[in-house]
Design a protein around this motif. Sequence first.
Motif, mmCIF file in Angstrom:
data_model
loop_
_atom_site.group_PDB
_atom_site.id
_atom_site.type_symbol
_atom_site.label_atom_id
_atom_site.label_comp_id
_atom_site.label_asym_id
_atom_site.label_seq_id
_atom_site.Cartn_x
_atom_site.Cartn_y
_atom_site.Cartn_z
ATOM 1 N N ALA A 1 0.647 -1.329 -4.071
ATOM 2 C CA ALA A 1 0.338 -0.247 -5.022
ATOM 3 C C ALA A 1 1.018 -0.490 -6.358
ATOM 4 O O ALA A 1 0.404 -0.317 -7.426
ATOM 5 C CB ALA A 1 0.773 1.091 -4.432
ATOM 6 N N LEU A 2 2.294 -0.908 -6.333
ATOM 7 C CA LEU A 2 3.027 -1.135 -7.583
ATOM 8 C C LEU A 2 2.463 -2.322 -8.353
ATOM 9 O O LEU A 2 2.401 -2.297 -9.587
ATOM 10 C CB LEU A 2 4.511 -1.350 -7.276
ATOM 11 C CG LEU A 2 5.253 -0.174 -6.612
ATOM 12 C CD1 LEU A 2 6.720 -0.490 -6.441
ATOM 13 C CD2 LEU A 2 5.069 1.097 -7.437
ATOM 14 N N ASP A 3 2.055 -3.363 -7.645
ATOM 15 C CA ASP A 3 1.465 -4.532 -8.308
ATOM 16 C C ASP A 3 0.167 -4.183 -9.016
ATOM 17 O O ASP A 3 -0.255 -4.891 -9.949
ATOM 18 C CB ASP A 3 1.208 -5.634 -7.280
ATOM 19 C CG ASP A 3 2.502 -6.261 -6.757
ATOM 20 O OD1 ASP A 3 3.550 -6.074 -7.407
ATOM 21 O OD2 ASP A 3 2.449 -6.912 -5.690
ATOM 22 N N SER A 4 -0.498 -3.108 -8.572
ATOM 23 C CA SER A 4 -1.768 -2.687 -9.181
ATOM 24 C C SER A 4 -1.559 -1.600 -10.234
ATOM 25 O O SER A 4 -2.500 -0.917 -10.620
ATOM 26 C CB SER A 4 -2.723 -2.173 -8.098
ATOM 27 O OG SER A 4 -2.974 -3.147 -7.120
ATOM 28 N N GLY A 5 -0.296 -1.442 -10.682
ATOM 29 C CA GLY A 5 -0.010 -0.436 -11.703
ATOM 30 C C GLY A 5 0.233 0.947 -11.139
ATOM 31 O O GLY A 5 0.208 1.942 -11.885
ATOM 32 N N GLY A 6 0.479 1.025 -9.830
ATOM 33 C CA GLY A 6 0.697 2.319 -9.201
ATOM 34 C C GLY A 6 2.130 2.795 -9.303
ATOM 35 O O GLY A 6 3.000 2.128 -9.877
ATOM 36 N N VAL A 7 2.382 3.963 -8.715
ATOM 37 C CA VAL A 7 3.705 4.578 -8.729
ATOM 38 C C VAL A 7 4.023 5.083 -7.336
ATOM 39 O O VAL A 7 3.153 5.126 -6.461
ATOM 40 C CB VAL A 7 3.775 5.757 -9.723
ATOM 41 C CG1 VAL A 7 3.500 5.276 -11.148
ATOM 42 C CG2 VAL A 7 2.776 6.855 -9.326
ATOM 43 N N VAL A 8 5.273 5.469 -7.141
ATOM 44 C CA VAL A 8 5.693 6.106 -5.890
ATOM 45 C C VAL A 8 6.164 7.511 -6.220
ATOM 46 O O VAL A 8 7.081 7.694 -7.021
ATOM 47 C CB VAL A 8 6.812 5.330 -5.191
ATOM 48 C CG1 VAL A 8 7.177 6.012 -3.856
ATOM 49 C CG2 VAL A 8 6.406 3.888 -4.945
ATOM 50 N N VAL B 1 4.414 8.933 -1.405
ATOM 51 C CA VAL B 1 3.058 8.411 -1.530
ATOM 52 C C VAL B 1 3.079 7.317 -2.582
ATOM 53 O O VAL B 1 3.618 7.517 -3.682
ATOM 54 C CB VAL B 1 2.055 9.505 -1.955
ATOM 55 C CG1 VAL B 1 0.682 8.889 -2.223
ATOM 56 C CG2 VAL B 1 1.939 10.581 -0.891
ATOM 57 N N ALA B 2 2.507 6.165 -2.271
ATOM 58 C CA ALA B 2 2.399 5.059 -3.217
ATOM 59 C C ALA B 2 0.927 4.808 -3.509
ATOM 60 O O ALA B 2 0.158 4.476 -2.605
ATOM 61 C CB ALA B 2 3.051 3.802 -2.648
ATOM 62 N N ASP B 3 0.545 4.997 -4.774
ATOM 63 C CA ASP B 3 -0.860 4.807 -5.154
ATOM 64 C C ASP B 3 -0.959 4.793 -6.667
ATOM 65 O O ASP B 3 0.072 4.808 -7.366
ATOM 66 C CB ASP B 3 -1.727 5.925 -4.555
ATOM 67 C CG ASP B 3 -3.084 5.422 -4.089
ATOM 68 O OD1 ASP B 3 -3.793 4.829 -4.924
ATOM 69 O OD2 ASP B 3 -3.408 5.605 -2.910
#
Length: 625
Positions: free
Chosen positions: A301-308, A380-382
């Motif tokens: 998720a983080l590699d795709s610009g996501g957050v936690v 939640v990571a997305d």
Amino acid sequence: MTDADAFDYEELGLVAGLEIHQQLDTETKLFCACPTELREPEESTRRFTRYLHPTKSELGEIDEAALEESQVEREFEYLAYDTTCLVEEDDEPPHRVDEEALATSLEIAQLLDMQIVDQVNVMRKIVVDGSNTTGFQRSMLVANDGQIETSEGPVGIEDMLLEEESCQRVAETDSGVRFSLDRLGIPLVEIGTKPDIRSPEQAKEAAKRIGMLLRSTGHVKRGLGTIRQDVNVSIADGARIEMKGVQSLDDIDDLVRNEVRRQVELVEIADELDARDAAVGDPEDVTDVFEGTDSGVIGGALDSGGVVQAVLLEGFDGLVGREIQPDRRLGTEFSDHAKRHGAGGIFHTDELPAYGVTEPEVEALREAVGADPDDAVAIVADDPETAELAIEAVAERAETAMAGVPEETRDANEDGTSRYLRPLPGAARMYPETDVPPVEPDPTEVETPELLTEKVERYESEFGLGEGVAEQVAYGRRWNLFEEAVETGVDPNLAARTVESDVTELRRDDVPVEHLTEDHFRGVFDLLADGELAKEGVPDLLTALAENPALTAAEAAEQEDLGSAAEDEVREAVVEVVERNAEQVEAEGMQAFSGLMGECMGALRGQADGDLVSEVLREEIQKRA
């Protein structure tokens, strides 16, 4: 963890009710002349897309369930066919109510001992999940105030509605959901019981009783997906839960048991949270805690610009991981709500470290949100928008966990458990349909059908069938063909074997029996009645028809050389077999009968009646013994 088998349902105040949805087997759909025929998606001739949004009712209200559906932005794609029309596409007004469907609903009402209404008025029920192109389902009250009997007492029937079936969901797409219009508009009755059911066993028995009454009409569709049961369950300290989409009657008692257990567990969790003075914090971004994490889910998720995103659950430690149904926990409930907003799920500290999340990361997470040892944390990571919506949904569900059992609609799982689907719908979803005029039904125009249980008794007494065979035929799909065959002079047991046992055995042998039509069976019975086909040739003839459905029974019999042999032909074939085995006959006498009988039948290739062959063979053996 509570053992559901140890529950005292009366003490818990169990109240349950059923909603049975049954497709009717009519020639055309409820509001147009299209056939009620299901198609394969690859047969579609065109497709189009829609976006659906909730509208206000006549009272100016928006239904809560429809509002939550609309918060998930989705594109709905629809597959149309040469057997669907502009009515299904919502590009043409609906036609008048189908007369065959209305007549069948009146038959069902009489079987349920219901009061039929003086006037049937069509209503619109708001549905914005994409299952109807209009954004609503057309529904009409036909009858109310009926009753069925069970071994645990009567169960009242609240009402029966005649409705249009929804679209068939065929695929998930990148932007939403793909539906098929073939099922949309098939007539459907919805039967709702009163909340008179007091045990899981009674719920199952009531559903089976209603199913038997429906099949007694001979005008309901059969097979997977043609009947669905919704189960409403509550206990005294819990709340009303509607479980949707129960496909198998055998699952109903397990679903009720597991829902009672879930509510008992949630009530106990709420009491424990109250004792702990629990609270739910505000969601916050904890992305920095997981920088360089080895967790595949979070790292992806983080590699795709996501957050936690995380939420502090004060006093929840050890309770988020508590099992409330088989293999389902309070955390699973939280996850269901997150998934409704597009997230893949959640992690929580009752299950961590795990899934690549390390102990130091858990400690850092707790420190970041200020969690004490008695607290839990959910994450939640997305992508940023999904993560924010999902963690807010988790926080809201955690808030309701402190209050006990929330009212909601749940989806039935195959293992007898259920998962969150949406809030319970309210009255704000119904408003009048102005395109279809009302109908004044006349109950005197329909006859009350014979019950399947009565049919079984009649088949036993009138036709001499055994109980098992009689039940198999009466509850089967071809009882009408059986009765037609007997009327033409076919032996009842032979007719029963043809429509049931023979078809079952051929299916096991991978013969495509689904290609057999009623005309095929009628043709077979005509040949039997006219003495042009031996009963031993029936399986071969059915096989030939299944593999070549364009043929008539007479054409297939001729092609397979299955004509009934005359007595002189039978005797000629038997004599040949006996003479070929003359030494055995002289040595064994009548003891040679069994082996030679099989050889004779093989020589005649199903063209002769077994009784005749047996008689002739005995005579020929006796001559030479």
